[in-house]
Scaffold this motif. Structure first.
Motif, PDB file in Angstrom:
ATOM      1  N   LYS A  48      27.367  28.602 -41.312  1.00  0.00           N
ATOM      2  CA  LYS A  48      26.981  30.008 -41.437  1.00  0.00           C
ATOM      3  C   LYS A  48      28.228  30.837 -41.715  1.00  0.00           C
ATOM      4  CE  LYS A  48      25.589  32.226 -37.639  1.00  0.00           C
ATOM      5  NZ  LYS A  48      24.757  32.779 -36.571  1.00  0.00           N
ATOM      6  N   ARG A  49      28.169  31.649 -42.780  1.00  0.00           N
ATOM      7  CA  ARG A  49      29.312  32.487 -43.162  1.00  0.00           C
ATOM      8  C   ARG A  49      28.852  33.918 -43.396  1.00  0.00           C
ATOM      9  NH1 ARG A  49      31.049  27.932 -47.041  1.00  0.00           N
ATOM     10  NH2 ARG A  49      32.414  26.759 -45.673  1.00  0.00           N
ATOM     11  N   VAL A  51      29.413  37.054 -45.625  1.00  0.00           N
ATOM     12  CA  VAL A  51      29.988  37.370 -46.932  1.00  0.00           C
ATOM     13  C   VAL A  51      29.626  38.800 -47.334  1.00  0.00           C
ATOM     14  CG1 VAL A  51      29.961  34.987 -47.739  1.00  0.00           C
ATOM     15  CG2 VAL A  51      27.993  36.424 -48.162  1.00  0.00           C
TER      16      VAL A  51
END
Length: 174
Positions: A48-49, A51
């Motif tokens: 999970k990032r 952005v």
């Protein structure tokens, strides 16, 4: 001062924003440029990032009180990735206040709409206020309508289930 839109090459919004700012540093034309972005959580290869993505790809929002002077000054230094200033009926198309004000109200000083904290069942949380300050637990059930969560925590050597306001919780990042 009114807001207008500049149509540019998609993906070059930030680069062109800096270019336009450099051009107008020495001029008397007052401008404000904005490339609104939004924070999103994306999953890539199971990770999970957080952005940032441009809200309106291919557009830079411009605020000025002298659009004709700005256009004349910019057109003498035209960049190949700047396509046009949006027009309608031969006139520069002003963005109506009803459309721009909500965007301005949502963004922070960096021009980004930040994401809100999302609580899910089985998230590990810490209590950040009240008599159980700094206790940790797991969310078992969420009632988003009431803004409450049922969590399980270890209290005085035994497992307790409590109902607590979501605003009192913070997710523990692992």
């Amino acid at each position: 001062m009114s807001w207008y839109a500049i149509f540019v090459k998609t993906g070059k919004e930030d680069e062109l924003c800096l270019y336009i700012k450099q051009i107008f540093e020495k001029s008397k034309v007052q401008i404000q440029l904005l490339v609104p972005k939004r924070e999103l959580v994306e999953y890539y290869e199971g990770v999970k990032r957080l952005v940032k993505r441009t809200m309106f790809p291919g557009y830079i929002l411009l605020k000025t009180d002298s659009i004709e002077q700005m256009y004349a000054f910019l057109s003498s230094r035209w960049h190949s990735n700047i396509y046009a200033l949006l027009k309608s009926g031969g006139f520069f198309q002003e963005i109506p206040a009803a459309e721009i004000v909500p965007i301005i109200n949502l963004i922070n000083k960096d021009g980004t709409i930040t994401s809100s904290t999302l609580f899910l069942e089985n998230d590990k949380v810490i209590i950040k206020e009240g008599p159980l300050l700094n206790y940790t637990g797991l969310i078992r059930k969420i009632n988003a309508r009431k803004g409450r969560a049922k969590i399980i925590l270890n209290f005085l050597g035994r497992e307790c289930k409590i109902d607590i306001a979501i605003k009192c919780l913070s997710i523990i990042k692992e």
